[in-house]
Each structure stands twice: as C-alpha cells, then as structure tokens.
Write an enzyme that holds these catalytic residues in place. Structure first.
Site, PDB file in Angstrom:
ATOM      1  N   HIS A 445      -0.559  20.469  71.998  1.00  0.00           N
ATOM      2  CA  HIS A 445      -0.535  19.153  71.348  1.00  0.00           C
ATOM      3  C   HIS A 445       0.887  18.605  71.283  1.00  0.00           C
ATOM      4  O   HIS A 445       1.157  17.485  71.727  1.00  0.00           O
ATOM      5  CB  HIS A 445      -1.127  19.256  69.939  1.00  0.00           C
ATOM      6  N   GLU A 446       1.783  19.385  70.739  1.00  0.00           N
ATOM      7  CA  GLU A 446       3.159  18.909  70.574  1.00  0.00           C
ATOM      8  C   GLU A 446       3.800  18.638  71.928  1.00  0.00           C
ATOM      9  O   GLU A 446       4.602  17.724  72.073  1.00  0.00           O
ATOM     10  CB  GLU A 446       3.994  19.910  69.762  1.00  0.00           C
ATOM     11  N   HIS A 449       3.217  15.165  73.121  1.00  0.00           N
ATOM     12  CA  HIS A 449       4.223  14.206  72.626  1.00  0.00           C
ATOM     13  C   HIS A 449       5.493  14.319  73.465  1.00  0.00           C
ATOM     14  O   HIS A 449       6.127  13.321  73.795  1.00  0.00           O
ATOM     15  CB  HIS A 449       4.604  14.520  71.175  1.00  0.00           C
ATOM     16  N   HIS A 452       5.264  12.470  76.620  1.00  0.00           N
ATOM     17  CA  HIS A 452       5.351  11.024  76.349  1.00  0.00           C
ATOM     18  C   HIS A 452       6.833  10.607  76.277  1.00  0.00           C
ATOM     19  O   HIS A 452       7.209   9.544  76.750  1.00  0.00           O
ATOM     20  CB  HIS A 452       4.632  10.738  75.022  1.00  0.00           C
TER      21      HIS A 452
HETATM   22 ZN   LIG Z   1       0.867  14.931  66.905  1.00  0.00          ZN
END
Ligand SMILES: [Zn+2]
Length: 655
Positions: A445-446, A449, A452
């Site tokens: 998940h991290e 980011h 991104h």
């Molecule tokens: Zn998050």
C-alpha cells in the site's frame, strides 16, 4: 555554529537532505531565516511595478520559500519518525508560527489583488492558477479585516491544539502500555515477542494507535485481553477536551468562510464536492456492513460459548478462521521476510508493471541507521529518483504507516523525486524480520503512494506527485495492494526464510479464502470511525458539546453503526488522522478512493493483469499526472468510464 545545512541546496545526489550534517540546533534558525526570506520574496512579488503575469506572480510564488521548504520537509519527517524531547519542543513552538506565516501570505491583500489579474492560455498553468485562487479564497483572502483577524486567531489556536493532541498521544502509547509481572499472563504471544517486551523484569506491551490491538488475537487469558482493550480505548482522556475545542473552532471558522459546517468546507475542494455525496455513499454501506458484522458475531459466539465482547473478537475470529479455513496466520510469517518481501515482492511488481529497477545505495543515509536508501531507474536506464525505507517501530515514531516526500519532483526546478515509506514493524531482538500478512499488505500500500511520487512528471511543485485531493490520494496506493496475492508476485517473494521453499499452494488458497472472512468487522470498525469524524465536523457553529463521550456514543447510534462488539477503529481521543493529521472530515476518503480502486483492479484483470502495457497505461494516464489535471478526468482517461460503486460492494461482500 558551522554553516547551517538548510541554508543551501543539498549537494548530495538527488538533493537528498544531508542527514549526517543536520543537528537539532539547526532547525530553529533555519525556520526563522526561511520564513523571513519567504516573506521578503512574497512582498517583492506583491509590490512589483510590472503588470501581473503568470511567470512574475504564480511561477514566482512557486519558486519562493526554498529554505523554509527544505527545513519543514526534513523537520516534520524526522519529528514523525524519530522525535526527541527537543524536537517536540521545537514543534510546539514553530507550528503556530508556521500557521501565522502562511496566513500572512494568503491574507496579503496586494498579493491577492495581483493574483486575480493573472491570465493564461496554457492548460497546465490555468489549472495551477485556479488552485492558487481556490487556496486563497479558502484561506479567507476575500474576508474583511476584522474577519481575517479572527481567522488568524482560530488558525493559530487550532495548530497549537493539534500539536498538543499528537504529543499527548505519543506519551499515552507508552504510559498506557499493558504491564505484567509474569510472562505467563502473555500466554499466546510467541516466545521471541515476549522476550522483546521484557524491561527490568517486567513485561511492557505498548499500545498501537488503533482500538483493536493485534495482541488481542493471540492472548489466551481473557482478563488480560480485557485489560489491554480497556487501556486501548481509555488512553489519553485529556484529548477529549482538545477534540471538543477543535471541532467547535473548526465550525466557527467554516461559518466565517461561508460554509454551514467544517465538513462542507472540507469536501468543497475534494472530488466528492458535497456532504450529500459523501452521506449517500456511506448510507449505502452502513446497513449491509452491520448485518455482516452481526452474522460474524454470532459465529464467534458459537465458537466461544458466550456472547462476544470487543476484547474477544480477534481471538475467536482467529479460532473460527482456523476451524473454517484451517488457516493459521502465524504459519505464514516464516514466508514473509522483510528484505525479500521488498526485493522480490514490492519492487518486483513495480519492475514487471513499469519496468523500473532498484539499486541499494549504502553510501547514502537517512536520519537513522535503520533507514535504507534505494536508487530507482527507468527501463531505459535513466535515473528516476530515490526511495527511502524506514521499516521499524521505535519509541520516537508515531503509529501507523505513511509515505512522505523529501524532494518534490518538478520540471520548474529540474528536481527528481525523493520519496519515503515509513512502517511500524517490530524489530526482532535477533534473527530475520518476519512480517504478518497485514504488514505485507501495508508495505505494498505505502509503496503505491511512493510510485505516485516517483512517477510524477509535472512542471510545478504545488501539484507534484501525491498533491491531489485527499479523497483521491488513497486510490493509487490501494490499487498497488492487488499485487500482494497476485500469483507470480506471491510466488516470487513468499518463500521460507530458512529453506527458500515457496509458500505451499494450499496456504495460498486458504489465505485467499480467508481474506473474505471478517469483512463485516473490518468494514464496521472503519465506517464507525468515519461516521465519528463526520459527526464532529458536521457540528453547527455555536453548537455546544458538554460531554464528548456521550456525543461519541450518540453519533454512532444516530448513524446506525453502533454495535458494541465492534468499536470504531479510533475513538475520538486517539483519532490522529482527524485531530492531528490533516484528515478532518476526510476519513471517508479511504472508502471513497476504494470505489476507484475496485474499478481499476477490475480493469487490470480484464486486461491481462501484471503486464508492462497495463502498467504503462496506468502510469501515463494517472500516476504521472500528480495534481496537474482534474483527478477524475485522469481516472476516466485510464478506465474509459465514470466510476461506479458495484465493484466495491462486490469486493466487500456487501451485495
Ligand atoms: Zn495510504
């Protein structure tokens, strides 16, 4: 004092901050000089004799405040991950000063008059210009002098309260820790874990910043579980008062700015736009989620032989999971070794999708010896940026997991991104670091980011990478979770740390089946926290809250989400996201983003999954755009249609 390292740009590769040279005593002078320099630059822009243009006004603002930027970026990163008494003192002091500083700029009438006269035909410039206008109006640029004076006061007090809230919480995580004298009371935890908790002959289990402590799944002594749970929900009671005060001040500020409540003010510049849109979405989820949780509670009571209390839930859920799926979460840990999870899982998925590769740079360092630095390259060998990983929990680190930027990508400055992931994995006293399945999920998940941030390809820092609305920012990170159990990826990273054997196929199958288990609990604990956040921030201006705990209970009941065995993921007194983390009236963002996530996962599956072409499409249309275009337009460009709620309901078992 030697020259302050914040005064000049870093000379390290990618302008990585020179952590080796930075001392605590550098921060305050750098903040002071940074704010003074920034104000002088802004005054020069506002007082210019030239007619306002995009370049001499908006781009000039983008170029201003470099020392302050460098200082604040490093300071808040270290204050979150490796704080000290001195840093906490500095934070207390500079937070209200920074608020005053940003108000001085946003409420500068000459500057605002100039911005209003700027025009441009370039679409990327026009979008940024609009952002600036929104920022200024939302900060109160159009208010009268006395209104602005009040606004300044509100902002300062809110910033002070928010720092106090988080510092109380950091203290509470150790002060409210469960302490036992006899290791036998911790029966159920594995031996290595128990050993790592030993302090001066006693055993200290610190609280993680969520209601449902992970140890509740393992502790066999029901009374110890109850004590741990009560410590968890009872921590930092002093924060209730702060929360009431903050919610009241936010409502007053919203009224000043022309909104009926803080939630309306917050969502106006999000992709949701209106409170009605958020409430419609949440309304569709509450009923089915509570029904699911009640059915789960009955199954658990059947297993336990008595009605389930909140401190029993995880323990019996684990038992039912084992009985029903013959699934033992602990049996997976040996297959999830930290280094391998990253190299052959998180990084490998990015290589297969986007062609990027990673090389560790042991010559570069972070603010702590456990931080690892990786250089990231594009498929053609060109340099993309740096990725820093700080995996371990430590006493000076706040709870949870997060990504932050150390350097924002922008063509304006010709800077490449330096991004960072923080996790909170317990460092073993010795031997390899073995992760739980949830921790593996968080790592992917991290890193979503991080991608991104790394793939950002925009002109202006204001809209770089993850600078998108909060109810959009969780979307790319959630999409990246889909590779955790993707067969080729799982086969690559999930290998026994001693034998190198792949995880047995039946364990994988059980994992997937068990993933759908306990979804009622997960959805309800999340929605309850969301609706709590929402209730605090739909307070009408002037509305009083005599009793915060009663308010909390009434809010859950009114929303139809009150179900005692499943308390909110966060209670008011430790709800960092909304009282200290910039997510006020924004905790709904996770499920809002999940609508887009579920749509996108469906797209990947329809198009053959883990393929370079798919990664390139996602990167080009979405990840590279940062906040430089309308986020929903980039979603539509990627998906080819408007988002719908169907795939989300399906995934959560809510149809
Ligand atoms: Zn998050």
């Amino acid at each position: 004092m030697a020259e302050n390292p914040f005064f000049a740009p870093s000379s390290l590769p990618y302008r990585l901050p020179p952590f080796d040279e930075i001392r605590e005593e550098h921060y305050l002078p750098a903040f002071e000089r940074g704010m003074a320099e920034h104000l002088a630059e802004v005054e020069a822009i506002a007082g210019s004799d030239e007619p306002p243009t995009f370049d001499n006004t908006i781009a000039a603002l983008e170029r201003s405040g470099r020392i302050l930027d460098r200082t604040a970026t490093v300071f808040f990163s270290v204050a979150a991950s490796n704080t000290s008494d001195t840093l906490m003192e500095i934070e207390k002091r500079v937070s209200p000063e920074l608020t005053r500083h940003s108000d001085a700029i946003r409420l500068d009438r000459a500057l605002w008059a100039r911005i209003k006269r700027v025009t441009t035909d370039d679409p990327e410039q026009a979008w940024l210009l609009e952002k600036y206008r929104e920022d200024f109006i939302r900060a109160g640029a159009d208010l009268t002098e006395p209104e602005q004076e009040r606004l300044r006061g509100l902002n300062e007090e809110l910033s002070r309260l928010s720092t106090e809230f988080s510092q109380n919480l950091l203290k509470a995580s150790t002060e409210s820790a469960l302490v036992v004298d006899d290791a036998a009371e911790l029966d159920g935890l594995d031996e290595a874990a128990i050993r790592s908790l030993e302090k001066n002959g006693r055993y200290v289990l610190p609280l993680l910043n969520i209601t449902n402590q992970p140890a509740l799944a393992q502790l066999t002594d029901r009374d110890v579980r109850r004590r741990l749970f009560e410590l968890s929900v009872g921590r930092a009671p002093v924060n209730f008062g702060l929360a009431v005060r903050m919610a009241t001040l936010r409502a007053e500020r919203a009224a000043l700015l022309g909104f009926p409540d803080h939630a309306s003010y917050v969502v106006a510049d999000q992709t949701a736009k209106t409170v009605a849109a958020v409430e419609e979405m949440l309304g569709q989820l509450v009923g089915p989620a509570v029904r699911n949780a009640k059915a789960e509670a009955e199954a658990l009571a059947g297993q336990a032989g008595f009605p389930i209390e909140p401190w029993d839930w995880s323990y019996y859920a684990e038992k039912v999971r084992r009985a029903r799926y013959d699934f033992d979460a602990d049996a997976m840990r040996p297959y999830f070794e930290l280094g391998r999870v990253f190299r052959d899982g998180v990084f490998e998925a990015a290589t297969r999708l986007y062609g990027v590769t990673f090389t560790e740079r042991p010559d570069l360092s972070g603010y702590h010896e456990d931080v690892r630095v990786f250089e990231v390259f594009d498929e053609d060998g060109s340099a993309l940026g740096l990725f820093l990983l700080d995996p371990y929990a430590r006493p000076g680190k706040r709870g949870g997991a997060w990504m932050n930027n150390l350097v924002d990508q922008s063509f304006l400055f010709g800077e490449k991104p330096v991004v960072m992931n923080n996790l909170n994995i317990t460092k073993p006293a010795e031997g390899p670091t073995l992760l739980s399945y949830d921790e593996v999920n968080t790592a992917f998940h991290e890193f979503g980011h991080a991608l991104h941030g790394l793939f950002s390809a925009v002109r202006f820092p204001r809209v770089s990478g993850t600078s998108v609305p909060r109810d959009f920012v969780e979307y790319p990170s959630q999409v990246n979770e889909m590779w955790v159990t993707w067969p080729e990826i799982l086969a690559s990273y999930a290998r026994h740390h001693e034998t190198g054997e792949p995880m047995p196929a039946e364990l994988v199958e059980k994992l997937k089946a068990a993933e759908r288990f306990n979804q009622g609990f997960r959805t309800v604990e999340y929605l309850a926290a969301t609706l709590l956040d929402w209730a605090w921030h739909r307070l009408a201006p002037g509305q009083e809250v005599p009793d915060a705990e009663a308010f909390e209970q009434a809010a859950l009941e009114a929303a139809g989400i009150a179900f005692p065995p499943v308390p909110p993921r966060y209670r008011t007194s430790y709800f960092m996201h909304i009282f200290s983390g910039g997510y006020s009236a924004g905790y709904y963002s996770y499920i809002w983003s999940e609508v887009l996530d579920a749509e996108s996962v469906e797209w990947f599956k329809e198009n053959g999954g883990l393929k370079r072409a798919n990664g390139d499409h996602f990167r080009r249309e979405l990840l590279s755009r940062g906040g430089s275009v309308d986020p929903l337009a980039s979603f539509r460009a990627f998906r080819g249609r408007e988002p719908g709620i169907g795939p989300l309901l399906e995934r959560r078992g809510l149809v």
